[in-house]
Write an enzyme that holds these catalytic residues in place. Structure first.
Site, PDB file in Angstrom:
ATOM      1  N   LEU A 135      11.151 -20.874  -3.688  1.00  0.00           N
ATOM      2  CA  LEU A 135      10.183 -19.935  -3.112  1.00  0.00           C
ATOM      3  C   LEU A 135       8.833 -20.135  -3.785  1.00  0.00           C
ATOM      4  O   LEU A 135       8.742 -20.186  -5.010  1.00  0.00           O
ATOM      5  CB  LEU A 135      10.660 -18.485  -3.336  1.00  0.00           C
ATOM      6  CG  LEU A 135       9.676 -17.376  -2.960  1.00  0.00           C
ATOM      7  CD1 LEU A 135       9.448 -17.307  -1.456  1.00  0.00           C
ATOM      8  CD2 LEU A 135      10.159 -16.016  -3.459  1.00  0.00           C
TER       9      LEU A 135
ATOM     10  N   HIS B 148       2.756   3.109  -9.000  1.00  0.00           N
ATOM     11  CA  HIS B 148       2.588   1.671  -9.255  1.00  0.00           C
ATOM     12  C   HIS B 148       3.819   1.114  -9.978  1.00  0.00           C
ATOM     13  O   HIS B 148       4.301   0.038  -9.665  1.00  0.00           O
ATOM     14  CB  HIS B 148       1.327   1.412 -10.086  1.00  0.00           C
ATOM     15  CG  HIS B 148       0.060   1.796  -9.373  1.00  0.00           C
ATOM     16  ND1 HIS B 148      -0.167   1.492  -8.054  1.00  0.00           N
ATOM     17  CD2 HIS B 148      -1.050   2.452  -9.795  1.00  0.00           C
ATOM     18  CE1 HIS B 148      -1.358   1.949  -7.689  1.00  0.00           C
ATOM     19  NE2 HIS B 148      -1.914   2.549  -8.729  1.00  0.00           N
TER      20      HIS B 148
ATOM     21  N   ASP C 275       0.832  -1.197   0.000  1.00  0.00           N
ATOM     22  CA  ASP C 275       0.000   0.000   0.000  1.00  0.00           C
ATOM     23  C   ASP C 275       0.871   1.252   0.000  1.00  0.00           C
ATOM     24  O   ASP C 275       1.935   1.272   0.609  1.00  0.00           O
ATOM     25  CB  ASP C 275      -0.918  -0.015   1.234  1.00  0.00           C
ATOM     26  CG  ASP C 275      -2.091   0.923   1.063  1.00  0.00           C
ATOM     27  OD1 ASP C 275      -2.361   1.368  -0.070  1.00  0.00           O
ATOM     28  OD2 ASP C 275      -2.759   1.216   2.077  1.00  0.00           O
TER      29      ASP C 275
HETATM   30  C1  IPE Z   1      -0.966   0.229  -4.107  1.00  0.00           C
HETATM   31  O1  IPE Z   1      -1.132   1.394  -3.385  1.00  0.00           O
HETATM   32  C2  IPE Z   1      -2.083  -0.777  -3.971  1.00  0.00           C
HETATM   33  C3  IPE Z   1      -2.678  -1.220  -5.284  1.00  0.00           C
HETATM   34  C4  IPE Z   1      -3.957  -1.449  -5.399  1.00  0.00           C
HETATM   35  C5  IPE Z   1      -1.840  -1.459  -6.453  1.00  0.00           C
HETATM   36  P1  IPE Z   1      -2.361   2.399  -3.539  1.00  0.00           P
HETATM   37  O2  IPE Z   1      -2.697   2.581  -4.971  1.00  0.00           O
HETATM   38  O3  IPE Z   1      -3.477   1.950  -2.663  1.00  0.00           O
HETATM   39  O4  IPE Z   1      -1.710   3.754  -2.964  1.00  0.00           O
HETATM   40  P2  IPE Z   1      -2.362   4.812  -1.987  1.00  0.00           P
HETATM   41  O5  IPE Z   1      -2.928   4.085  -0.820  1.00  0.00           O
HETATM   42  O6  IPE Z   1      -3.401   5.542  -2.770  1.00  0.00           O
HETATM   43  O7  IPE Z   1      -1.205   5.682  -1.611  1.00  0.00           O
HETATM   44 MG    MG Z   2      -4.106   2.354  -0.721  1.00  0.00          MG
END
Ligand code: IPE
Ligand code: MG
Length: 238
Positions: A113, A19, A2
């Site tokens: 893994l 991303h 996140d």
């Molecule tokens: C990555 O972080 C999680 C995914 C769904 C790829 P976010 O996209 O939730 O980033 P924030 O929380 O808005 O900063």
């Molecule tokens: Mg998020």
């Protein structure tokens, strides 16, 4: 995983830049897992609820998923990593589904893994699909409803061959599970860090593992009982 969006926002860049940057952290964590002897790693990439994001962001995430599969699978294979995707994959574009199947087939024999990427996954979805199988098995006479126990459910969840998670890491500062592996995480140690996912590197991951190694897991028992029996070691497990 996140915090990608916030990482980008801090830099006045579009969320999708976060991303893209996050893929580097995935690489770092996978490599550190291989190095430290972690046998099983599951990454929450896309939840059943993420479809509600703006269409443009969902599309970019799908493209990123495609290009990551294209770019990383060979290296994963060389590092003896078995890749599997957990979640409702029928919702993904046909081409992506094909690429997923190819990657899973290519790496099926790898053992160093077990890497699971949860995509269109939700913990409740998992329990619900297990319940659906359970009922079907009762209806077809394979299963006596009086014989249903926890194992009957656990065996029908995604990847029953894997151990339950020992350590649950969430980046980005939020302290919640957000519908990740719910049933299987009943005894997982929770670790929350304020680091945003793109800033979560090998050193940050190593720190989480070290923190875990210092915890005492009692599984409902008391300290004296745990100390008298074997100590569960993250590194010692098969
Ligand atoms: C990555 O972080 C999680 C995914 C769904 C790829 P976010 O996209 O939730 O980033 P924030 O929380 O808005 O900063
Ligand atoms: Mg998020």
């Amino acid at each position: 995983m996140d915090g990608n969006g916030r990482w980008a926002k801090q830099r006045d860049r579009p969320r999708t830049a976060g991303h893209r940057e996050g893929v580097k952290s995935v690489r770092a964590v996978v490599e550190e897992s291989v190095r430290r002897g972690v046998g099983t790693l599951t990454l929450f990439a896309f939840s059943s609820e993420n479809w509600q994001r703006p269409r443009s962001e969902v599309n970019i995430l799908m493209e990123l998923f495609m290009s990551a599969l294209r770019g990383e699978v060979r290296r994963l294979h060389e590092n003896d990593v078995r890749l599997r995707i957990i979640g409702e994959r029928r919702a993904f574009p046909e081409k992506l589904q094909r690429r997923i199947t190819e990657a899973e087939e290519l790496t099926a024999g790898n053992r160093t893994l077990n890497l699971q990427v949860a995509a269109n996954y939700g913990g409740r979805w998992d329990i619900t699909q297990a319940a659906r199988q359970l009922v079907a098995d009762v209806q077809s006479g394979l299963l006596d409803p009086r014989a249903i126990d926890e194992q009957s459910i656990a065996r029908r969840l995604s990847f029953p061959d894997l151990p339950e998670p020992d350590l649950f890491i969430r980046t980005g500062g939020e302290q919640r599970l957000s519908n990740f592996v719910l049933w299987q995480s009943a005894y997982a140690e929770l670790y929350f860090t304020k680091l945003l996912w793109p800033d979560f590197d090998a050193a940050a991951f190593a720190q989480a593992l070290d923190d875990f190694a210092r915890r005492q897991r009692r599984f409902g028992r008391i300290s004296e009982q745990v100390e008298a029996t074997s100590v569960v070691s993250l590194y010692g497990r098969g």
